[in-house]
Motif scaffolding. Structure first.
Motif, PDB file in Angstrom:
ATOM      1  N   ILE A 291       0.813  -1.223   0.000  1.00  0.00           N
ATOM      2  CA  ILE A 291       0.000   0.000   0.000  1.00  0.00           C
ATOM      3  C   ILE A 291       0.849   1.277   0.000  1.00  0.00           C
ATOM      4  O   ILE A 291       0.305   2.373  -0.034  1.00  0.00           O
ATOM      5  N   THR A 332      -2.805   6.385  -3.920  1.00  0.00           N
ATOM      6  CA  THR A 332      -2.493   5.459  -2.831  1.00  0.00           C
ATOM      7  C   THR A 332      -3.129   6.010  -1.557  1.00  0.00           C
ATOM      8  O   THR A 332      -3.603   7.154  -1.517  1.00  0.00           O
ATOM      9  N   GLY A 344      -2.986   0.241  -4.907  1.00  0.00           N
ATOM     10  CA  GLY A 344      -1.811  -0.200  -4.169  1.00  0.00           C
ATOM     11  C   GLY A 344      -0.522   0.224  -4.862  1.00  0.00           C
ATOM     12  O   GLY A 344      -0.526   0.884  -5.911  1.00  0.00           O
TER      13      GLY A 344
END
Length: 357
Positions: A291, A332, A344
């Protein structure tokens, strides 16, 4: 002519974000026939785990042989209890010192698509474009003596903040020359009312101004500069300061752009060989989750092409690709806002590659 780039992913989220920048590097290498070759080396905690040293000689030799270094991040709680001179951060400090990487360039540029992600009002930060020039191999981080000792029955910690005139003049010249190709405004940050080392800093920078008559030079105490960065940041263009103040102010400036995950940096020697890394840390709390924001690392690659490989045209293409991805609404988690699509690390990297055409 072939150029060699050393990839040093490091620790925490370092391998994840560097992998996305390498995707972009491979794409532009092929698209523009750049003739770039890459190698990889361990640094930081990952190097300590294998070699018992955060900067083993094999990694340092590869760094010396490279034309530029693409760096991830280092450190994490796993290594907090080992002896101080073996901790990951000491490896990065030694790398900077060994390669003579004295000039740290930290741009704080707000992409218009992220104006709402900044902690300040959009009208305060819209159009923001600041370049902080931080001296990187001197000052309190390297000064001697330093340590912890016992005096009068209690422990005392001490560090030495020291600069000589030639070190100040060297970083000052970098800042003046960068100001010349920007808006010809240079702010020097010091604490000359309290610290003699920065009194000398101010005197040297002032003396250099005559060599650059087109540059408007001003001076500001560091506490006022910190306040002004959040009050009216667009008054600044190029800011030059020492190691400690530059470390703090550049992280403060990062939040003006919406996230420290958007800020690249370059650390250059006198010949513009450089180490390029995102300004953020290793973020061990999110490592391995896919992430992390890779854009600061991708933009660091852009700086590598601009400064060390002298391919500003390719750097421009990468930066436009990042802007195109942001315009498309991809975010993100650190820069996500309502109405955008959360992605991600790998998906963001793939999107930048796709935007390269």
């Amino acid at each position: 002519m072939s150029k060699k780039i050393l990839v040093m992913p490091g620790d925490g989220i370092g391998p994840e974000i560097v992998a996305e920048a390498v995707k972009v590097l491979n794409a532009v290498n092929k698209k523009f026939d750049l003739g770039i070759s890459t190698d990889e080396a361990l640094v930081g905690g990952s190097a300590y785990d294998v070699h018992g040293d955060p900067l083993p000689e094999v990694s340092l030799e590869k760094a010396r042989a490279a034309d530029a270094i693409l760096f991830g991040s280092i450190g994490g709680p796993k290594w907090d209890t080992i002896e101080r001179d073996k901790r990951p951060e000491r490896g990065l400090l030694r790398l900077r010192s060994s390669l003579g990487l004295f000039a740290n360039l930290r741009p704080a540029i707000l992409f218009p698509q992220l104006a709402s992600a900044s902690s300040l009002k959009p009208e305060i930060v819209s159009g923001l474009d600041i370049l902080i020039v931080r001296e990187l191999t001197g000052g309190i981080y390297f000064g001697q003596p330093r340590g912890i000792r016992v005096e009068n029955g209690e422990r005392v910690g001490f560090n030495t903040d020291v600069y000589n005139e030639s070190e100040i003049r060297r970083i000052g010249r970098v800042a003046f020359e960068l100001a010349m190709v920007r808006d010809k405004k240079l702010l020097s940050v010091d604490k000359a009312n309290v610290l003699e080392v920065t009194e000398l800093w101010k005197e040297v920078i002032t003396s250099m101004a005559a060599e650059y008559p087109e540059v408007q030079v001003s001076h500001m105490y560091v506490d006022n500069a910190a306040m002004q960065l959040v009050r009216a940041p667009k008054q600044f263009d190029v800011i030059v300061t020492g190691n400690l103040f530059g470390d703090i102010l550049s992280d403060e400036a990062a939040m003006l752009t919406g996230s420290i995950g958007m800020l690249p940096s370059a650390s250059l020697d006198e010949n513009r060989k450089g180490l390029y890394e995102p300004c953020h840390g290793s973020a061990p709390d999110i490592a391995g989750q896919g992430i992390a924001n890779p854009l600061a690392t991708i933009l660091s690659l852009s700086m590598l092409l601009r400064y060390s490989l002298e391919r500003a045209d390719v750097a421009d293409v990468i930066e436009k690709a990042v802007e195109q991805v942001l315009e498309g609404g991809l975010r993100t988690a650190d820069i996500w806002t309502e109405g955008c699509r959360k992605v991600g690390t790998a998906e963001m990297g793939d999107a930048v590659v796709a935007a390269l055409g």
